[in-house]
Write an enzyme that holds these catalytic residues in place. Sequence first.
Site, short mmCIF file in Angstrom:
data_model
loop_
_atom_site.label_atom_id
_atom_site.label_comp_id
_atom_site.label_asym_id
_atom_site.label_seq_id
_atom_site.Cartn_x
_atom_site.Cartn_y
_atom_site.Cartn_z
CG ASN A 67 88.65 15.22 27.21
OD1 ASN A 67 88.35 15.08 28.40
ND2 ASN A 67 88.39 16.31 26.53
CD1 TRP A 68 88.08 8.70 29.42
CD2 TRP A 68 88.05 8.36 31.63
NE1 TRP A 68 88.66 7.48 29.66
CE2 TRP A 68 88.65 7.25 31.02
CE3 TRP A 68 87.93 8.37 33.02
CZ2 TRP A 68 89.13 6.15 31.75
CZ3 TRP A 68 88.40 7.28 33.74
CH2 TRP A 68 88.99 6.19 33.12
CE LYS A 69 85.04 15.50 25.00
NZ LYS A 69 84.35 15.96 23.82
CG HIS A 154 88.14 20.40 25.22
ND1 HIS A 154 86.84 20.58 24.83
CD2 HIS A 154 88.54 19.22 24.70
CE1 HIS A 154 86.46 19.55 24.10
NE2 HIS A 154 87.47 18.71 24.01
CD GLU A 156 83.42 19.22 25.09
OE1 GLU A 156 83.92 18.71 26.12
OE2 GLU A 156 83.21 18.56 24.05
CD GLU A 226 90.07 18.04 20.90
OE1 GLU A 226 89.92 16.81 20.90
OE2 GLU A 226 89.66 18.76 21.81
N GLY A 232 82.33 15.23 18.81
CA GLY A 232 81.09 14.59 19.23
C GLY A 232 80.01 14.55 18.16
CB SER A 272 84.22 12.35 15.21
OG SER A 272 83.16 13.11 15.76
N GLY A 293 87.52 11.59 22.47
CA GLY A 293 86.46 11.74 23.46
C GLY A 293 85.65 10.46 23.59
N GLY A 294 84.55 10.40 22.88
CA GLY A 294 83.59 9.30 22.99
C GLY A 294 84.22 7.91 22.95
P1 13P Z 1 84.94 13.09 20.36
O1 13P Z 1 86.04 12.11 20.09
O2 13P Z 1 83.82 12.52 21.18
O3 13P Z 1 84.49 13.78 19.12
O4 13P Z 1 85.58 14.24 21.30
C1 13P Z 1 86.76 14.81 20.93
C2 13P Z 1 87.23 15.66 22.03
O5 13P Z 1 86.63 16.66 22.36
C3 13P Z 1 88.46 15.23 22.73
O6 13P Z 1 88.95 16.24 23.55
#
Ligand code: 13P
Length: 311
Positions: A67-69, A154, A156, A226, A232, A272, A293-294
Amino acid sequence: MAHGHEVPVRSKKQEAKAASDCRSVSKMKFSLSLLCLLPSTSAFILPQAEKVSTTSLWGRKPFISGNWKLNPQTRDEAVKLAADIAATVTPESPDADVALFVPYVFIEAAQKSAGDRLFVGAEGVCPEIKGAFTGAVSATMLKSLGVQWALAGHSERRVIFGESDEYINGQCLKLIEQGMSVMLCIGESEAEYEQNLAGPVCAVQLRKGLAGITAEQMSRVAIAYEPVWAIGTGKVATPEIAQSVHATCRGILRDMYGDAIADQTRILYGGSVTPESVDGLMAQPDIDGALVGGASLDAAKFGRIINFQTA
Ligand code: 13P
């Protein structure tokens, strides 16, 4: 890997994992009936244009997704990142679906750049198809680009953008209605985790998010657990904690849809995930993939996650 390929025979690792998943007689029956339904693999060479998930054929095929956000910052960077990630998917990679959920504006460029080695999906969708909804993107618009998968729910989007369970349910229904697939994200906050509320929170989010989705349609749904406290933060859930919540979530699906659907639905872990933590997570019987994510912004790191290893 993701589509346009011959459906491969399960690896020994997957068979072993499937066997450990099939502890109950009903689970075993489900796996055997799936195998009986499969004709020779040559009948399953899919035409390139037909981007179909193998979910309904294989049950719980591992699913590694990024997920590139709100990243990266330019189209050129997105093109390079998608190509570099696609290059890590090789014939030696685990037999898994791989997807990148990217910002809308990068979808077509990432599709071209990644080729047919992975799905390029959307990070969200509007629950409406057309009309006066400034800034929104519909399921039909995404479908017209050849997008099959989109995220919904998600944390966020829930927290920062105020998306409710009802709105998220509308997204899920609209994607399914259009013949697309949805990855429904669920998970508890840190305060809820500390109060031992992971199970009840996930139960509510699952029941509300999936309201109106039939057992038959569940072949086009994946769940991403999640925990918000792990996103994150570098605080990845231990494999044991993640496994325990995944088992609880599968139990909720069992209650909602029965054994066969619960045993077939993929539940991914997100929060993470790194090259260092992926193998331990993927070794758990109820963890069927990762939503990253990251680390999905670094092709080498995400490549190692795509090429996870289980004993
Ligand atoms: P991280 O891997 O950066 O913790 O993010 C997870 C995430 O929100 C994937 O949707």
